[in-house]
Design an enzyme around this catalytic site. Structure first.
Site, PDB file in Angstrom:
ATOM      1  N   LEU A 128      12.242   5.046  -6.867  1.00 47.08           N
ATOM      2  CA  LEU A 128      10.406   5.000  -6.701  1.00 47.08           C
ATOM      3  C   LEU A 128       9.976   6.102  -6.394  1.00 47.08           C
ATOM      4  CD1 LEU A 128       8.696   2.003  -4.704  1.00 47.08           C
ATOM      5  CD2 LEU A 128       8.424   2.547  -7.343  1.00 47.08           C
ATOM      6  N   GLU A 143       1.016  -1.190   0.116  1.00 50.98           N
ATOM      7  CA  GLU A 143       0.350   0.090  -0.118  1.00 50.98           C
ATOM      8  C   GLU A 143       0.953   1.094  -0.078  1.00 50.98           C
ATOM      9  OE1 GLU A 143      -2.867   0.046  -0.937  1.00 50.98           O
ATOM     10  OE2 GLU A 143      -3.867  -1.420  -0.363  1.00 50.98           O
ATOM     11  N   SER A 165       7.877  16.963  -8.990  1.00 47.36           N
ATOM     12  CA  SER A 165       6.332  17.267  -9.303  1.00 47.36           C
ATOM     13  C   SER A 165       6.187  18.690  -9.893  1.00 47.36           C
ATOM     14  CB  SER A 165       5.604  16.545  -8.172  1.00 47.36           C
ATOM     15  OG  SER A 165       6.035  15.249  -7.580  1.00 47.36           O
ATOM     16  N   GLN A 210       0.806   6.486  -4.699  1.00 43.00           N
ATOM     17  CA  GLN A 210       1.034   7.759  -5.998  1.00 43.00           C
ATOM     18  C   GLN A 210       2.083   6.708  -7.404  1.00 43.00           C
ATOM     19  OE1 GLN A 210      -1.185  10.119  -5.795  1.00 43.00           O
ATOM     20  NE2 GLN A 210      -0.139  11.697  -6.696  1.00 43.00           N
ATOM     21  N   TYR A 238       8.882   9.870  -4.389  1.00 47.57           N
ATOM     22  CA  TYR A 238       8.957   9.786  -2.708  1.00 47.57           C
ATOM     23  C   TYR A 238       9.277   9.216  -1.809  1.00 47.57           C
ATOM     24  CZ  TYR A 238       4.426  12.713  -5.182  1.00 47.57           C
ATOM     25  OH  TYR A 238       3.933  13.525  -5.889  1.00 47.57           O
ATOM     26  N   CYS A 296     -16.870   1.968 -20.375  1.00 44.70           N
ATOM     27  CA  CYS A 296     -18.532   1.998 -19.782  1.00 44.70           C
ATOM     28  C   CYS A 296     -19.238   0.666 -19.928  1.00 44.70           C
ATOM     29  CB  CYS A 296     -19.114   3.871 -20.030  1.00 44.70           C
ATOM     30  SG  CYS A 296     -17.957   5.229 -19.762  1.00 44.70           S
TER      31      CYS A 296
END
Length: 367
Positions: free
Chosen positions: A87, A44, A308, A49, A89, A204
């Site tokens: 990776l 998790e 970012s 992100q 962050y 959809c």
DNA sequence: CACTCGTGGTC
DNA sequence: TGACCAAGAGT
């Protein structure tokens, strides 16, 4: 400001149709096949992100290297950052390391099972807490990640960007959550967003919620979620030095523990000031950061990279150490290393492009 | 609450 | 090909 309320009948229909879809279309993922709390937690955090496809190889390597929470807690931070290298962050890796130590110290090495205890761990916010508690322990806690925001924004044709309606979206996530099967439901709604209710060209016709979806019913699914307003990214110009000594070694430094790319290694340098040439900039920055004199030689490469919230161009020059003993004035640590030894240190992506260029230059020099 | 914090995929 | 965006959290 009252939130939309789904009727009980509609909630039951949404739950039943989504869980049926999940039974047929749900993805097989390593942390679902063997859903221990430790594996759920690591996955998790890696998935914050970050897309599943990117996470998979990191997850497998991580479980080989740090098979349990004790192993992670005892590892040294540089080793953890090296496993996380690429990776992004990087605070996530530092927080995993801190959390592992807290779990060992305060929870006897057992992952906590109450919402408040899980939320108190560094790097775990409201959404990740809900994801972990539902996936690992089957608790009926809602989550609200990018997938769920998009699915719900289309379901109710949310008339504002998600960031302006977070309370409403949390309420909707709680309303639709199946209290009888929160584990599969939360996994299912994330899968729906990732594989069916995608940002572009949503499928959809294959969606279990098309009959209830306000966006699809009005043929406006591509208008939702409404786009967030954004200011243009600033672009910084940076002078970077590859400083050689007389022993074919290069000077690298370790960035401060907190902030951008915290704890990673880099080649020293800094921001170009108005009216300055890159050699001027590099001599000034190297004096300020390391208190040494260098001779700026030939240009190696210019690397452009987008973060970012800004963009950079790294203008990299070969340099020769002239005088002075290098001091870590603006970094945690400095070190002279050979080209081969660079692999042992975690570097940000923009710097790995510089390393590749150095290796290429080396290769052409000595065949 | 708005800003900081990475990288790769996608069109 | 540059802009958008993804299994968000911390401050």
């Amino acid at each position: 400001m009252t939130s939309k309320q789904f009727s009980q009948a509609q909630r039951q229909r949404l739950r039943r149709s989504l869980l049926e879809w999940y039974g047929q279309q749900g993805r097989s993922l390593p942390w679902r096949e063997e859903p221990t709390p430790y594996r759920i937690w690591i996955s998790e955090v890696m998935l914050q992100q970050t897309q599943v496809k990117t996470v998979l190889p990191y997850f497998e390597r991580w479980m080989q290297q740090f098979p349990d929470v004790q192993c992670l807690a005892q590892a040294d931070l540089q080793t953890v950052l090296k496993a996380w290298e690429g990776l992004g962050y990087y605070a996530r890796a530092r927080n995993l390391h801190r959390s592992a130590q807290e779990i060992c110290d305060r929870h006897h090495g057992k992952f906590p099972q109450t919402y408040d205890e899980v939320l108190a761990l560094p790097g775990i916010g409201r959404s990740t807490a809900g994801a972990i508690l539902s996936a690992a322990f089957g608790q009926a806690e809602p989550l609200l990640d990018g997938n769920v925001k998009r699915v719900l924004a289309r379901l109710v044709a949310l008339p504002v960007p998600p960031s302006k309606a977070l309370a409403h979206l949390w309420d909707l996530s709680s309303q639709v959550l199946d209290p009888q099967n929160p584990r599969d439901f939360n996994q299912a709604i994330m899968d729906l967003g990732a594989t069916c209710c995608t940002p572009k060209n949503p499928a959809c016709l294959l969606c279990p919620w098309r009959d209830d979806c306000q966006a699809y019913q009005t043929h406006t699914q591509s208008d939702f979620p409404m786009t967030e307003s954004r200011s243009p990214l600033p672009h910084k110009q940076i002078g970077v030095a590859v400083i050689w000594n007389d022993h074919q070694q290069i000077l690298i430094d370790r960035r401060p523990e907190e902030g951008l790319l915290g704890g990673l290694w880099e080649f020293p340098g800094g921001k170009l000031e108005a009216g300055e040439s890159y050699p001027d900039c590099i001599r000034r920055e190297i004096q300020e950061e390391l208190a040494i004199e260098v001779e700026v030689g030939e240009h190696l490469i210019t690397v452009s990279h987008a973060y970012s919230h800004f963009k950079v161009s790294l203008h990299v020059y070969h340099c020769r150490h002239l005088s002075g003993e290098p001091q870590a004035l603006e970094s945690q640590e400095i070190r002279w290393v050979t080209l081969e030894e660079l692999d042992e240190f975690p570097f940000p992506k923009a710097n790995s492009k510089i390393i590749a260029a150095l290796r290429e230059a080396q290769g052409t020099k000595s065949p």
